[in-house]
Design a protein around this motif. Structure first.
Motif, PDB file in Angstrom:
ATOM      1  N   PHE A  10      20.146 -20.423  -8.081  1.00 56.93           N
ATOM      2  CA  PHE A  10      18.965 -19.644  -7.711  1.00 56.93           C
ATOM      3  C   PHE A  10      18.834 -19.628  -6.185  1.00 56.93           C
ATOM      4  CE2 PHE A  10      18.147 -21.779 -11.786  1.00 56.93           C
ATOM      5  CZ  PHE A  10      18.012 -20.678 -12.617  1.00 56.93           C
ATOM      6  N   LEU A  11      19.873 -19.128  -5.516  1.00 59.70           N
ATOM      7  CA  LEU A  11      19.904 -19.160  -4.062  1.00 59.70           C
ATOM      8  C   LEU A  11      19.188 -17.960  -3.449  1.00 59.70           C
ATOM      9  CD1 LEU A  11      23.604 -20.231  -3.351  1.00 59.70           C
ATOM     10  CD2 LEU A  11      21.624 -21.639  -3.955  1.00 59.70           C
ATOM     11  N   ARG A  12      18.486 -18.223  -2.351  1.00 61.52           N
ATOM     12  CA  ARG A  12      17.906 -17.166  -1.538  1.00 61.52           C
ATOM     13  C   ARG A  12      18.689 -17.091  -0.235  1.00 61.52           C
ATOM     14  NH1 ARG A  12      12.250 -19.581  -0.542  1.00 61.52           N
ATOM     15  NH2 ARG A  12      13.588 -21.437  -0.489  1.00 61.52           N
ATOM     16  N   GLU A  13      19.043 -15.876   0.167  1.00 61.96           N
ATOM     17  CA  GLU A  13      19.743 -15.739   1.440  1.00 61.96           C
ATOM     18  C   GLU A  13      18.860 -16.284   2.563  1.00 61.96           C
ATOM     19  OE1 GLU A  13      21.345 -11.917   2.327  1.00 61.96           O
ATOM     20  OE2 GLU A  13      22.147 -11.631   0.313  1.00 61.96           O
ATOM     21  N   GLY A  14      19.464 -17.090   3.424  1.00 60.38           N
ATOM     22  CA  GLY A  14      18.725 -17.714   4.509  1.00 60.38           C
ATOM     23  C   GLY A  14      18.198 -19.095   4.160  1.00 60.38           C
ATOM     24  N   PHE A  15      18.178 -19.414   2.869  1.00 55.20           N
ATOM     25  CA  PHE A  15      17.684 -20.718   2.412  1.00 55.20           C
ATOM     26  C   PHE A  15      18.656 -21.359   1.418  1.00 55.20           C
ATOM     27  CE2 PHE A  15      14.076 -18.054   3.480  1.00 55.20           C
ATOM     28  CZ  PHE A  15      13.310 -18.876   4.297  1.00 55.20           C
ATOM     29  N   ALA A  16      19.918 -20.937   1.446  1.00 62.16           N
ATOM     30  CA  ALA A  16      20.863 -21.335   0.405  1.00 62.16           C
ATOM     31  C   ALA A  16      21.131 -22.833   0.378  1.00 62.16           C
ATOM     32  CB  ALA A  16      22.177 -20.569   0.564  1.00 62.16           C
ATOM     33  N   GLU A  57      22.117 -18.567 -19.483  1.00 66.00           N
ATOM     34  CA  GLU A  57      22.708 -17.329 -18.971  1.00 66.00           C
ATOM     35  C   GLU A  57      21.630 -16.296 -18.656  1.00 66.00           C
ATOM     36  OE1 GLU A  57      26.961 -16.853 -21.191  1.00 66.00           O
ATOM     37  OE2 GLU A  57      25.219 -17.062 -22.490  1.00 66.00           O
ATOM     38  N   LEU A  58      20.585 -16.263 -19.488  1.00 63.62           N
ATOM     39  CA  LEU A  58      19.523 -15.281 -19.306  1.00 63.62           C
ATOM     40  C   LEU A  58      18.572 -15.639 -18.167  1.00 63.62           C
ATOM     41  CD1 LEU A  58      18.495 -14.358 -22.965  1.00 63.62           C
ATOM     42  CD2 LEU A  58      19.441 -12.809 -21.246  1.00 63.62           C
ATOM     43  N   VAL A  59      18.459 -16.922 -17.834  1.00 62.05           N
ATOM     44  CA  VAL A  59      17.487 -17.344 -16.827  1.00 62.05           C
ATOM     45  C   VAL A  59      17.669 -16.580 -15.519  1.00 62.05           C
ATOM     46  CG1 VAL A  59      16.801 -19.248 -15.321  1.00 62.05           C
ATOM     47  CG2 VAL A  59      17.024 -19.640 -17.759  1.00 62.05           C
ATOM     48  N   LYS A  60      18.905 -16.513 -15.032  1.00 57.66           N
ATOM     49  CA  LYS A  60      19.133 -15.867 -13.730  1.00 57.66           C
ATOM     50  C   LYS A  60      18.862 -14.365 -13.794  1.00 57.66           C
ATOM     51  CE  LYS A  60      20.319 -15.313  -9.479  1.00 57.66           C
ATOM     52  NZ  LYS A  60      21.657 -15.544  -8.933  1.00 57.66           N
ATOM     53  N   VAL A  61      19.383 -13.677 -14.801  1.00 58.16           N
ATOM     54  CA  VAL A  61      19.178 -12.223 -14.853  1.00 58.16           C
ATOM     55  C   VAL A  61      17.728 -11.884 -15.159  1.00 58.16           C
ATOM     56  CG1 VAL A  61      21.563 -11.622 -15.379  1.00 58.16           C
ATOM     57  CG2 VAL A  61      19.993 -12.140 -17.258  1.00 58.16           C
ATOM     58  N   ALA A  62      17.054 -12.734 -15.918  1.00 56.86           N
ATOM     59  CA  ALA A  62      15.638 -12.495 -16.198  1.00 56.86           C
ATOM     60  C   ALA A  62      14.813 -12.658 -14.924  1.00 56.86           C
ATOM     61  CB  ALA A  62      15.141 -13.451 -17.284  1.00 56.86           C
ATOM     62  N   ALA A  63      15.119 -13.691 -14.146  1.00 63.03           N
ATOM     63  CA  ALA A  63      14.405 -13.919 -12.888  1.00 63.03           C
ATOM     64  C   ALA A  63      14.638 -12.766 -11.921  1.00 63.03           C
ATOM     65  CB  ALA A  63      14.848 -15.238 -12.258  1.00 63.03           C
ATOM     66  N   ASN A  64      15.889 -12.343 -11.788  1.00 65.40           N
ATOM     67  CA  ASN A  64      16.190 -11.245 -10.873  1.00 65.40           C
ATOM     68  C   ASN A  64      15.558  -9.935 -11.339  1.00 65.40           C
ATOM     69  OD1 ASN A  64      17.556 -12.840  -9.109  1.00 65.40           O
ATOM     70  ND2 ASN A  64      19.604 -12.107  -9.625  1.00 65.40           N
ATOM     71  N   SER A  65      15.526  -9.723 -12.649  1.00 61.87           N
ATOM     72  CA  SER A  65      14.903  -8.512 -13.177  1.00 61.87           C
ATOM     73  C   SER A  65      13.405  -8.498 -12.881  1.00 61.87           C
ATOM     74  CB  SER A  65      15.141  -8.417 -14.688  1.00 61.87           C
ATOM     75  OG  SER A  65      16.510  -8.273 -14.972  1.00 61.87           O
ATOM     76  N   PHE A  66      12.774  -9.665 -12.992  1.00 56.92           N
ATOM     77  CA  PHE A  66      11.338  -9.750 -12.709  1.00 56.92           C
ATOM     78  C   PHE A  66      11.066  -9.452 -11.241  1.00 56.92           C
ATOM     79  CE2 PHE A  66       7.356 -11.767 -11.631  1.00 56.92           C
ATOM     80  CZ  PHE A  66       6.541 -11.468 -12.709  1.00 56.92           C
ATOM     81  N   LEU A  67      11.870 -10.041 -10.352  1.00 56.94           N
ATOM     82  CA  LEU A  67      11.674  -9.822  -8.919  1.00 56.94           C
ATOM     83  C   LEU A  67      11.925  -8.364  -8.542  1.00 56.94           C
ATOM     84  CD1 LEU A  67      13.373 -13.068  -7.557  1.00 56.94           C
ATOM     85  CD2 LEU A  67      10.919 -12.594  -7.737  1.00 56.94           C
ATOM     86  N   ALA A  68      12.979  -7.788  -9.121  1.00 54.69           N
ATOM     87  CA  ALA A  68      13.271  -6.380  -8.849  1.00 54.69           C
ATOM     88  C   ALA A  68      12.128  -5.490  -9.327  1.00 54.69           C
ATOM     89  CB  ALA A  68      14.578  -5.975  -9.531  1.00 54.69           C
ATOM     90  N   THR A  69      11.566  -5.807 -10.479  1.00 51.56           N
ATOM     91  CA  THR A  69      10.454  -5.035 -11.024  1.00 51.56           C
ATOM     92  C   THR A  69       9.232  -5.134 -10.121  1.00 51.56           C
ATOM     93  OG1 THR A  69      11.248  -5.391 -13.284  1.00 51.56           O
ATOM     94  CG2 THR A  69       8.935  -4.761 -13.022  1.00 51.56           C
TER      95      THR A  69
END
Length: 316
Positions: free
Chosen positions: A147-153, A202-214
């Motif tokens: 769960f890396l953020r660019e700049g804070f990896a 497996e779903l945790v990462k894509v679910a998190a990214n989908s929520f943020l994108a939304t």
């Protein structure tokens, strides 16, 4: 512990250096000779704050090495897969070429009883398939999303807000104990740890990214309404962001989201859901993507309009 990290791009290089900083002996492996040469010289092939220092400390201590030879992973107890899963050419789904190749290479050299820990973002169901393959070599497999953020990896690796282990019922205790040993220093700080089955991890990462994108596309949709009504979208975001159920982060209108994760991940998630016969469950992500693409054109239109359609010769 002795660890290997397969794939030394953004995720893999950060993970390898960070694990060495926790005291492990780590070998990072990649087929790109130029990339490995730079990393071995303490020069990351990309910018990430703090990485140079952690990388050089690991190399100087002797705990961190880099190689193009997969045979160098043979003594490792845990093998992390950190290769890319780009969008397939001409399609929406994830290209699994690199994950499959990394798994095959690990199984060719890994000792029986060792553990593969997948960190790459993959379509749900991948871990189950790879677990069966690994079992033929006496190797276990778990999924341990990043769960890396660019700049804070670096911070997000050594001091994450949570750790997730996706394991099978058959090897749950053994896999959990092994990953607990890897992350012992992190767990001692009280970091939350969730042990789930493989599909959940497996779903945790894509679910998190989908929520943020939304969330990003939502505020950009509100920006479109604000433009035609005279509302101020920044003040609107401030106002609704005070609701703790919503929050202010990722609620900034603008050109939209980009980078190496959100666009490809929501498309791959949509493609996988359709393969599973559940495309309607994430159909809204297509609109999220469309809003995001529309915002890019809107920024261009605003620039053109500000110069009455004549942008040649102007510096923007």
């Amino acid at each position: 512990m002795q660890l290997s990290v397969i794939g030394c791009g953004y995720l893999g290089a950060v993970h390898a250096a960070s694990m060495a900083s926790l005291g492990h002996t780590v070998v990072g492996i990649d087929v790109d000779e130029a990339k490995i040469a730079k990393l071995a010289a303490g020069e990351p092939p990309f910018h990430e704050p703090g990485l140079v220092e952690v990388l050089k400390d690991g190399l100087a201590s002797g705990r961190l090495t880099f190689s193009t030879d997969y045979a160098d992973l043979a003594d490792a107890e845990v093998h992390f897969i950190g290769v890319g899963t780009p969008q397939r050419s001409g399609a929406q789904g994830a290209d699994m070429t690199y994950v499959n190749a990394a798994t095959d290479a690990i199984l060719e050299h890994a000792k029986p009883g060792s553990l593969i820990a997948g960190k790459s973002t993959v379509p749900v169901g991948t871990a189950a398939r790879l677990t069966e393959l690994a079992a033929t070599k006496g190797v276990r497999l778990a999924w341990n999303p990043e769960f890396l953020r660019e700049g804070f990896a670096i911070k997000d690796t050594v001091d994450p807000d949570r750790l997730v282990y996706g394991v099978t019922d058959a090897t749950r205790d053994e896999d959990t104990a092994t990953l607990d040993a890897v992350y012992a220093t992190i767990l001692e700080r009280g970091t939350p740890r969730l042990v789930t089955n493989q599909p959940t991890a497996e779903l945790v990462k894509v679910a998190a990214n989908s929520f943020l994108a939304t969330k990003i596309s939502f505020i950009n949709a509100m920006a479109e309404i604000s433009e035609v009504t005279g509302a101020d979208v920044t003040q609107l975001a401030d106002a609704i962001g005070h609701d703790e159920r919503i929050g202010r982060k990722f609620l900034n209108a603008g050109v939209g989201f980009g980078g190496g994760c959100l666009p490809k991940d929501i498309r791959a998630f949509t493609a996988r859901a359709e393969e599973l016969g559940k495309g309607e469950s994430v159909a809204f992500l297509k609109q999220v993507d469309e809003i995001n693409l529309r915002r890019r054109q809107r920024v261009v239109d605003l620039v053109v309009d500000s110069f009455d359609g004549q942008v040649y010769g102007h510096r923007v």
